[in-house]
Design a protein around this motif. Structure first.
Motif, PDB file in Angstrom:
ATOM      1  N   ARG A  26      74.681  60.920  15.231  1.00  0.00           N
ATOM      2  CA  ARG A  26      75.187  61.635  16.399  1.00  0.00           C
ATOM      3  C   ARG A  26      76.711  61.707  16.369  1.00  0.00           C
ATOM      4  O   ARG A  26      77.293  62.689  16.824  1.00  0.00           O
ATOM      5  N   TRP A  66      83.305  59.630  24.112  1.00  0.00           N
ATOM      6  CA  TRP A  66      82.141  58.984  23.513  1.00  0.00           C
ATOM      7  C   TRP A  66      82.525  57.868  22.545  1.00  0.00           C
ATOM      8  O   TRP A  66      81.896  56.794  22.519  1.00  0.00           O
ATOM      9  N   ARG A  83      79.256  69.886  14.558  1.00  0.00           N
ATOM     10  CA  ARG A  83      78.570  70.951  15.287  1.00  0.00           C
ATOM     11  C   ARG A  83      79.551  72.039  15.703  1.00  0.00           C
ATOM     12  O   ARG A  83      79.238  73.231  15.631  1.00  0.00           O
ATOM     13  N   ALA A 130      77.543  64.501  14.129  1.00  0.00           N
ATOM     14  CA  ALA A 130      77.177  65.767  14.782  1.00  0.00           C
ATOM     15  C   ALA A 130      78.228  66.200  15.792  1.00  0.00           C
ATOM     16  O   ALA A 130      78.480  67.394  15.972  1.00  0.00           O
ATOM     17  N   PHE A 131      78.869  65.237  16.474  1.00  0.00           N
ATOM     18  CA  PHE A 131      79.922  65.573  17.426  1.00  0.00           C
ATOM     19  C   PHE A 131      81.009  66.414  16.763  1.00  0.00           C
ATOM     20  O   PHE A 131      81.480  67.401  17.329  1.00  0.00           O
ATOM     21  N   SER A 169      70.513  60.329  18.928  1.00  0.00           N
ATOM     22  CA  SER A 169      70.573  59.744  20.272  1.00  0.00           C
ATOM     23  C   SER A 169      69.237  59.101  20.652  1.00  0.00           C
ATOM     24  O   SER A 169      69.201  57.983  21.197  1.00  0.00           O
ATOM     25  N   PHE A 225      72.210  65.401  16.470  1.00  0.00           N
ATOM     26  CA  PHE A 225      72.719  64.825  17.713  1.00  0.00           C
ATOM     27  C   PHE A 225      71.582  64.319  18.592  1.00  0.00           C
ATOM     28  O   PHE A 225      71.616  63.186  19.084  1.00  0.00           O
ATOM     29  N   SER A 226      70.546  65.142  18.773  1.00  0.00           N
ATOM     30  CA  SER A 226      69.440  64.743  19.641  1.00  0.00           C
ATOM     31  C   SER A 226      68.601  63.651  18.990  1.00  0.00           C
ATOM     32  O   SER A 226      68.233  62.661  19.643  1.00  0.00           O
ATOM     33  N   MET A 231      77.901  68.621  25.497  1.00  0.00           N
ATOM     34  CA  MET A 231      78.647  67.874  24.505  1.00  0.00           C
ATOM     35  C   MET A 231      80.116  67.737  24.904  1.00  0.00           C
ATOM     36  O   MET A 231      80.732  66.687  24.697  1.00  0.00           O
ATOM     37  N   GLY A 254      72.163  63.457  24.647  1.00  0.00           N
ATOM     38  CA  GLY A 254      71.565  63.790  23.356  1.00  0.00           C
ATOM     39  C   GLY A 254      70.050  63.892  23.436  1.00  0.00           C
ATOM     40  O   GLY A 254      69.436  64.783  22.827  1.00  0.00           O
ATOM     41  N   TRP A 286      72.864  70.414  13.245  1.00  0.00           N
ATOM     42  CA  TRP A 286      73.657  69.399  13.937  1.00  0.00           C
ATOM     43  C   TRP A 286      73.141  69.134  15.347  1.00  0.00           C
ATOM     44  O   TRP A 286      73.287  68.020  15.864  1.00  0.00           O
ATOM     45  N   ASN A 287      72.525  70.125  15.968  1.00  0.00           N
ATOM     46  CA  ASN A 287      71.827  69.871  17.234  1.00  0.00           C
ATOM     47  C   ASN A 287      70.727  68.835  17.025  1.00  0.00           C
ATOM     48  O   ASN A 287      70.542  67.919  17.833  1.00  0.00           O
TER      49      ASN A 287
END
Length: 336
Positions: A98, A55, A105, A101-102, A126, A122-123, A48, A32, A118-119
């Motif tokens: 995150r 995860w 996304r 977002a998984f 993280s 996620f980033s 991902m 992430g 959503w990127n």
């Protein structure tokens, strides 16, 4: 006299759970952190998809560690939560962002704006979660201001130059885990990109590792005594850490695939063991040991029977998940 010290057994179980979480969710968070720097959207899909099947199982170990503290060492919650409210909130919020977002996304595959959102979730989630974990570790090294088993410090005592450095160090270390995981799980230009990033990240980890190693005995008297007193055998652990660092560098130069990841796991493992040995048996430094923080022996025994029953299933599920989803992940393929 008891045949088994339940407090020591619980400390080992919780320590094992935390170690498993760091090793297994570290590369997950690291991917992430690397997300904004990926070559393209296909690379992000692959990144991902390498962790999508595992995860949530990785985070089981965080639940085990947190619930274990509450059950076996309630004083930890009495002190840690007031001292770390903000840091723990940031960590949990980052993990929530995150996690969402998984799932979302991939549902925004055709919506460019939604996918960018959503990127970012996620980033950003993280990075925040990793930094908060590092800051919490730094606070633990520094110790807590307590009186009669109650935290009496301020809400921002956890945020100091030292904890900021440990937070950044964990972020970079997780990013290194992420690149070595990607080397193992990807191929082609994505793998080449991961190889390219690994050496600079390794050098950054080495620098921060050195600074923290110099700084730690200055902020904690117990650690200083242990490092330079009668337990000089403790220096074996940082030596093994450096050996693993060299192993990562050599394996990347040789274009190995599995060894960089395994050597990076070794770095984290020996660093973690070094922290444990440096602070043992202080669970809430600088005043309370594992025995001071322990719940009643009857409670520990009752809960231990349940954990010993559940733990083999968690280990079995974890092993099976990684075995089933072994192998390379290619663009256009994935768990979703």
């Amino acid at each position: 006299m008891e045949m088994f010290d339940l407090s020591v057994i619980w400390a080992l179980i919780i320590g094992f759970g935390i170690m498993m979480y760091v090793l297994m969710d570290g590369f997950d968070l690291g991917l992430g952190i690397l997300f904004p720097f990926a070559p393209d959207e296909d690379a992000r899909d692959v990144m991902m998809n390498t962790v999508a099947p595992v995860w949530d199982g990785n985070e089981t170990w965080l639940v085990l560690g947190g619930a274990g503290f509450l059950a076996a060492f309630p004083l930890v919650y009495t002190v840690f939560l007031p001292a770390l409210y903000i840091g723990v909130f940031l960590m949990v919020a980052g993990l929530v962002f995150r996690g969402v977002a998984f799932e979302l996304r991939f549902k925004s595959r055709r919506e460019r704006r939604g996918r960018r959102l959503w990127n970012l979730a996620f980033s950003g989630g993280s990075a925040v979660a990793a930094f908060a974990q590092g800051a919490v570790v730094g606070t633990y090294i520094q110790g807590f201001e307590t009186q009669n088993g109650v935290f009496v410090g301020g809400a921002f005592d956890w945020l100091t130059p030292f904890t900021v450095l440990t937070g950044i160090g964990i972020m970079i270390g997780y990013a290194l885990l992420g690149t070595t995981w990607l080397i193992l799980k990807s191929e082609g230009y994505i793998q080449a990109w991961a190889y390219k990033l690994t050496t600079p990240l390794l050098l950054a980890v080495l620098v921060i590792f050195g600074i923290i190693s110099i700084w730690t005995p200055l902020v904690n008297e117990v650690v200083r005594e242990r490092w330079f007193g009668h337990l000089q055998v403790i220096w074996i652990l940082p030596a093994l850490t450096l050996l693993c660092m060299f192993g990562v560098y050599w394996a990347v130069r040789q274009r190995r695939e599995l060894l960089p990841f395994m050597a990076t796991l070794g770095m984290f493992l020996f660093t973690y063991l070094g922290l444990v040995v440096s602070k043992w048996p202080w669970l809430v430094p600088p005043n309370y040991t594992i025995w001071d923080a322990a719940s009643a022996p009857e409670s520990q025994l009752f809960l231990l029977l349940g954990v010993l029953f559940v733990l083999p299933f968690v280990l079995g599920y974890t092993f099976w998940s990684y075995w089933v989803f072994r192998g390379k992940v290619r663009p256009g393929e994935g768990y979703h």
